[in-house]
Design a protein around this motif. Structure first.
Motif, PDB file in Angstrom:
ATOM      1  N   VAL A 303       0.847  -1.197   0.000  1.00 18.04           N
ATOM      2  CA  VAL A 303       0.000   0.000   0.000  1.00 18.04           C
ATOM      3  C   VAL A 303       0.888   1.255   0.000  1.00 18.04           C
ATOM      4  N   THR A 304       1.862   1.229  -0.884  1.00 16.44           N
ATOM      5  CA  THR A 304       2.724   2.396  -1.109  1.00 16.44           C
ATOM      6  C   THR A 304       2.470   2.918  -2.515  1.00 16.44           C
ATOM      7  N   SER A 305       3.206   3.944  -2.909  1.00 15.62           N
ATOM      8  CA  SER A 305       3.006   4.612  -4.196  1.00 15.62           C
ATOM      9  C   SER A 305       3.213   3.651  -5.365  1.00 15.62           C
ATOM     10  N   ASN A 306       2.375   3.811  -6.389  1.00 15.76           N
ATOM     11  CA  ASN A 306       2.556   3.054  -7.626  1.00 15.76           C
ATOM     12  C   ASN A 306       3.370   3.826  -8.654  1.00 15.76           C
ATOM     13  N   THR A 307       3.756   5.048  -8.325  1.00 14.62           N
ATOM     14  CA  THR A 307       4.478   5.883  -9.295  1.00 14.62           C
ATOM     15  C   THR A 307       5.909   6.192  -8.874  1.00 14.62           C
ATOM     16  N   SER A 308       6.259   5.965  -7.631  1.00 16.22           N
ATOM     17  CA  SER A 308       7.613   6.263  -7.183  1.00 16.22           C
ATOM     18  C   SER A 308       8.613   5.337  -7.871  1.00 16.22           C
ATOM     19  N   THR A 309       9.737   5.911  -8.290  1.00 15.54           N
ATOM     20  CA  THR A 309      10.803   5.111  -8.898  1.00 15.54           C
ATOM     21  C   THR A 309      11.893   4.762  -7.893  1.00 15.54           C
ATOM     22  N   ASP A 310      11.760   5.246  -6.677  1.00 20.51           N
ATOM     23  CA  ASP A 310      12.773   4.989  -5.648  1.00 20.51           C
ATOM     24  C   ASP A 310      12.297   3.834  -4.778  1.00 20.51           C
ATOM     25  N   SER A 311      12.477   2.605  -5.271  1.00 19.49           N
ATOM     26  CA  SER A 311      11.956   1.447  -4.555  1.00 19.49           C
ATOM     27  C   SER A 311      12.671   1.235  -3.229  1.00 19.49           C
ATOM     28  N   ALA A 312      13.977   1.535  -3.174  1.00 14.66           N
ATOM     29  CA  ALA A 312      14.707   1.371  -1.914  1.00 14.66           C
ATOM     30  C   ALA A 312      14.117   2.277  -0.837  1.00 14.66           C
ATOM     31  N   ALA A 313      13.750   3.496  -1.232  1.00 18.69           N
ATOM     32  CA  ALA A 313      13.153   4.418  -0.269  1.00 18.69           C
ATOM     33  C   ALA A 313      11.801   3.903   0.215  1.00 18.69           C
ATOM     34  N   MET A 314      11.056   3.253  -0.676  1.00 14.29           N
ATOM     35  CA  MET A 314       9.764   2.708  -0.259  1.00 14.29           C
ATOM     36  C   MET A 314       9.942   1.567   0.743  1.00 14.29           C
ATOM     37  N   VAL A 315      10.970   0.747   0.526  1.00 14.05           N
ATOM     38  CA  VAL A 315      11.220  -0.329   1.486  1.00 14.05           C
ATOM     39  C   VAL A 315      11.578   0.258   2.848  1.00 14.05           C
ATOM     40  N   ARG A 316      12.416   1.300   2.845  1.00 14.46           N
ATOM     41  CA  ARG A 316      12.748   1.974   4.121  1.00 14.46           C
ATOM     42  C   ARG A 316      11.494   2.547   4.763  1.00 14.46           C
ATOM     43  N   GLN A 317      10.606   3.091   3.937  1.00 10.44           N
ATOM     44  CA  GLN A 317       9.358   3.649   4.451  1.00 10.44           C
ATOM     45  C   GLN A 317       8.526   2.572   5.138  1.00 10.44           C
ATOM     46  N   GLY A 369       3.640  -1.409  -3.779  1.00 10.13           N
ATOM     47  CA  GLY A 369       2.578  -0.748  -4.516  1.00 10.13           C
ATOM     48  C   GLY A 369       1.230  -0.984  -3.862  1.00 10.13           C
ATOM     49  N   THR A 370       0.183  -0.472  -4.524  1.00 14.71           N
ATOM     50  CA  THR A 370      -1.192  -0.580  -4.031  1.00 14.71           C
ATOM     51  C   THR A 370      -2.039  -1.220  -5.120  1.00 14.71           C
ATOM     52  N   PHE A 371      -2.632  -2.394  -4.842  1.00 20.83           N
ATOM     53  CA  PHE A 371      -3.243  -3.170  -5.911  1.00 20.83           C
ATOM     54  C   PHE A 371      -4.666  -3.639  -5.579  1.00 20.83           C
ATOM     55  N   HIS A 372      -5.355  -2.925  -4.676  1.00 22.45           N
ATOM     56  CA  HIS A 372      -6.735  -3.319  -4.383  1.00 22.45           C
ATOM     57  C   HIS A 372      -7.726  -2.479  -5.194  1.00 22.45           C
ATOM     58  N   GLN A 373      -7.201  -1.606  -6.077  1.00 26.58           N
ATOM     59  CA  GLN A 373      -8.087  -0.812  -6.927  1.00 26.58           C
ATOM     60  C   GLN A 373      -7.825  -1.174  -8.391  1.00 26.58           C
ATOM     61  N   SER A 374      -7.604  -0.175  -9.263  1.00 26.26           N
ATOM     62  CA  SER A 374      -7.500  -0.482 -10.693  1.00 26.26           C
ATOM     63  C   SER A 374      -6.074  -0.753 -11.157  1.00 26.26           C
ATOM     64  N   THR A 375      -5.075  -0.319 -10.399  1.00 37.80           N
ATOM     65  CA  THR A 375      -3.689  -0.494 -10.827  1.00 37.80           C
ATOM     66  C   THR A 375      -3.258  -1.940 -10.662  1.00 37.80           C
ATOM     67  N   ALA A 376      -2.627  -2.467 -11.703  1.00 40.25           N
ATOM     68  CA  ALA A 376      -2.153  -3.848 -11.672  1.00 40.25           C
ATOM     69  C   ALA A 376      -0.639  -3.871 -11.484  1.00 40.25           C
ATOM     70  N   PRO A 377      -0.101  -4.929 -10.880  1.00 36.78           N
ATOM     71  CA  PRO A 377       1.354  -5.056 -10.776  1.00 36.78           C
ATOM     72  C   PRO A 377       1.975  -5.246 -12.152  1.00 36.78           C
ATOM     73  N   SER A 378       3.240  -4.880 -12.280  1.00 37.09           N
ATOM     74  CA  SER A 378       3.921  -4.995 -13.565  1.00 37.09           C
ATOM     75  C   SER A 378       4.260  -6.445 -13.871  1.00 37.09           C
ATOM     76  N   ASP A 379       4.482  -6.714 -15.146  1.00 36.21           N
ATOM     77  CA  ASP A 379       4.890  -8.057 -15.559  1.00 36.21           C
ATOM     78  C   ASP A 379       6.205  -8.447 -14.879  1.00 36.21           C
ATOM     79  N   ALA A 380       7.159  -7.502 -14.829  1.00 38.39           N
ATOM     80  CA  ALA A 380       8.452  -7.794 -14.203  1.00 38.39           C
ATOM     81  C   ALA A 380       8.272  -8.137 -12.727  1.00 38.39           C
ATOM     82  N   GLN A 381       7.357  -7.447 -12.061  1.00 40.34           N
ATOM     83  CA  GLN A 381       7.102  -7.689 -10.641  1.00 40.34           C
ATOM     84  C   GLN A 381       6.514  -9.078 -10.433  1.00 40.34           C
TER      85      GLN A 381
END
Length: 726
Positions: A303-317, A369-381
């Motif tokens: 349940v974090t941002s789906n647009t942030s490119t700083d994944s390491a920062a999200m993990v710290r968050q 990311g946040t995936f309980h609405q319309s945004t889907a996870p990426s293929d790579a993910q």
């Protein structure tokens, strides 16, 4: 200033109209000790860099995009790529030279400034140059740059010099060796001083259509070489092998593509790349959880941002949120980013904190990311989760089914991991149980084992890949600025009912150690000696260039590998080196067509070229004997486990060394020849694994470099406890 047997390099930084920041023209000194050249020659991996006030920062996804946005953010893409390479080189050089955290200011390079934030073009510039650094004769140069005078027009004529830094710029087009002009920013006698780039000039030349390597040669000399640093971080593609296909010792492996439109495949039973806690600058756990043996897996989203490119920062968050809830550590054992990167979270041998009252024996995998609405996870993910499931299932003997692998909400009342993840859980399990897992175009098509030599005498589909691997420096040409075998174009001529058709290589799949790999794509354009530095790929001895054809190569086609489109005898230059040309259907099994290619080459392909042959290459020695942990280029705390995977059954014993020190040995193949070791000396360590047969003969060897550190925000240099050499 005190001088201690080393060399002072004068640094400077600027603020400019087009180049936001660079080296300021205030005097400051960098003291370099006498063994620097030895260290920088090793070209070890460079995944994270310590930044004062920020701790460990990911070089490729965080430090460089922020730095180039601040330093030269408004420049065109090719100039930003030149800036990324220069900034990476400088950061690596300073880390080796002073073994200290970089300052996030003009003392070193600006990081996370108030006037600029990274945009997609900045991430693109870093991604397209992943792991590349400036070298001369195999060693890092400093990578100086300044703003320089303003430039404009087709000739990039000089204008005003508002920062007064033009005097620091060097113009080295066509110059090599001792002819290369050094910049007054550094010692005029030190070999690492190969000039300084103008940021404004680079931007102008990029606006006029110059490519990145031409820009860099213009300022640093024609014998400047781009080298790819080893290590898992160097431009890693989502869910696949390290960037550029290099791996830690520059071996092209199947499923590694620099063009994300190419499907990239890896065996589902291969060990996935899992970034250590240091890659996201983890805080230490507050307390230990109980040990457990996993027997099931739960899937989550953060349940974090789906647009942030700083994944390491999200993990710290996420870790911060969990600490706020009095969790002992980050609750999940693994976290998977949108680009496919897998981060290690809590210790998998201990309970996590991710499913209330059900954490014992339960591994937690969270998709960022946040995936309980319309945004889907990426293929790579999704594919990285599948790789992780395959690995964990095999490691802990967990049968991969919907009983043992569930979404968080299937174990208790919660929306986690979201409907967009839950509806793909069956797909992830199917991929995890398949022979291969692919990412990219056509990735979801079934992957069949029908390569040459795999149960079929003839490949009726044709070969998609061409590989050029340089084997010798002979013949020696003259007036040759290219390091290695030159490749101007690779293409096939195909006859049809309407005449002949020329089909050119369309994508670079991997190119470890190759300069200007894109020069091999498209039609031949190396028409003169002067064109060579800009229009051809250079493949040094031991390096290899793998290209994809847009149409599969068939019997009856004529395959061409072109080095030049001029007559060497009538020109003042001649290319060098000999290479082996091979073709493959899947990038795994290679059929060698010719091992003696030294000039322009053509071969009409017949049915015999498509038949399985005992001489077909199925793997290299390095593919068969490789470290599982540690991984080349990564940073580790002193206590770690050494493991090696060997596909050669003749290897019955593995002995580990760090430089000249014995680290122990193992004969337990089931444990991956595991040896636990605690290092007592910090800094870059060269780890060697040697495999022996039953007669005690060495039959395999693998060497990597890692950094051993306390991760306390500094890089300790050469510290050793008395009486503890290793």
């Amino acid at each position: 200033l005190m001088r201690r047997g080393g060399l002072f390099l004068l640094l400077a930084f600027v603020t400019a109209a087009f180049a936001s920041c660079g080296f300021d023209d205030q005097e400051g000194f960098l003291e370099i000790d006498d063994d620097l050249e030895i260290r920088v020659q090793e070209l070890t991996g460079f995944c994270t860099v310590q930044i004062k006030g920020h701790g460990a920062v990911d070089v490729e996804s965080d430090y460089l995009p922020n730095s180039i946005a601040c330093e030269n953010g408004n420049a065109p893409l090719e100039a930003l790529k030149a800036q990324a390479i220069a900034a990476r080189t400088y950061a690596k050089f300073i880390t080796e030279a002073e073994k200290r955290p970089l300052e996030p200011t003009t003392r070193d390079q600006v990081y996370k400034c108030s006037y600029a934030t990274p945009k997609p073009i900045h991430y693109q510039a870093v991604r397209e140059t992943a792991g590349q650094v400036l070298t001369h004769e195999g060693k890092l140069i400093v990578g100086f740059y300044v703003a320089g005078s303003l430039r404009s027009g087709a000739s990039c004529a000089a204008g005003n010099d508002p920062t007064g830094t033009e005097r620091r710029v060097t113009y080295n087009q066509g110059l090599t060796g001792n002819q290369v002009k050094k910049t007054s920013l550094g010692s005029m006698s030190h070999p690492a001083n190969r000039g300084a780039k103008s940021q404004n000039g680079a931007a102008c030349w990029a606006s006029n259509g110059w490519k990145v390597e031409r820009i860099l040669r213009y300022y640093y000399g024609d014998d400047m070489r781009l080298a790819e640093l080893p290590g898992q971080c160097a431009g890693g593609e989502p869910g696949g092998e390290p960037g550029g296909g290099g791996g830690e010792d520059d071996i092209c492996r199947p499923g590694v593509a620099s063009d994300t439109t190419v499907p990239t495949c890896t065996g589902s039973d291969s060990v996935p790349q899992i970034l250590p806690r240091s890659a996201w600058n983890a805080r230490p756990p507050k307390r230990n959880q109980s040990a457990h043996t996993p027997n099931r897996i739960s899937i989550h989203h953060t349940v974090t941002s789906n647009t942030s490119t700083d994944s390491a920062a999200m993990v710290r968050q996420v870790q911060g949120w969990h600490f706020d809830r009095n969790f002992p550590d980050i609750g999940y054992h693994f976290l998977v980013a949108a680009d496919g990167k897998i981060y290690r979270g809590a210790d998998e041998s201990r309970m996590g904190t991710h499913v209330k009252n059900q954490n014992s024996h339960n591994l937690g995998i969270a998709l960022l990311g946040t995936f309980h609405q319309s945004t889907a996870p990426s293929d790579a993910q999704l594919k990285s989760v599948a790789r992780l499931l395959a690995y964990l299932g095999k490691k802990y003997n967990i049968e991969l089914n919907r009983t043992n692998v569930k979404g968080h909400g299937e174990r208790m009342a919660t929306q986690c991991p979201g409907g967009q993840v839950l509806k793909r859980l069956d797909d992830m399990l199917a991929w995890a149980k398949a022979d291969t897992i692919c990412t990219g175009a056509d990735a979801d098509k079934p992957q069949q084992d029908d390569a040459p030599g795999a149960g079929s005498d003839k490949d009726t589909k044709g070969y998609r890949y061409v590989r050029i691997k340089t084997t010798s420096t002979q013949p020696v040409g003259h007036n040759d600025p290219i390091d290695g075998f030159e490749v101007d174009a690779v293409y096939i001529e195909r006859s049809g009912t309407s005449g002949s058709e020329l089909i050119y290589a369309s994508a670079v799949v991997c190119s470890p150690g190759v300069s200007n790999p894109g020069g091999a794509l498209g039609a031949p354009d190396n028409f003169t000696c002067a064109d060579r530095a800009q229009t051809v790929a250079g493949v040094p001895v031991g390096a290899q260039l793998m290209l994809e054809m847009p149409s599969a190569i068939k019997p009856g086609d004529i395959l061409f590998v072109t080095k030049h489109a001029y007559q060497p005898a009538l020109n003042d230059c001649e290319p060098s080196h000999t290479a082996r040309v091979s073709i493959s259907e899947d990038g795994r099994v290679w059929k060698s067509l010719d091992q003696t290619v030294s000039g322009n080459w053509r071969l009409p392909l017949q049915d015999a070229h498509f038949e399985a042959d005992p001489e077909d290459e199925t793997s290299s020695e390095d593919d068969a004997f490789d470290f599982v942990t540690p991984r080349a280029g990564h940073w580790y705390t002193p206590k770690l486990t050494l493991k090696v995977r060997s596909s050669n059954p003749a290897v019955v014993k593995v002995v580990y060394h760090a430089e000249e020190f014995d680290l122990g040995s193992s004969q337990n193949r089931d444990s991956l020849f595991s040896v636990d070791r605690e290092f007592n000396r910090f800094g870059v360590r060269r780890i060697i694994a040697r495999g022996y047969d039953v007669d005690g003969k060495e039959i395999a060897k693998k060497e990597i470099s890692i950094t051993v550190t306390g991760f306390d925000g500094t890089i300790p240099g050469g510290q050793t406890e008395p009486g503890s050499p290793g």
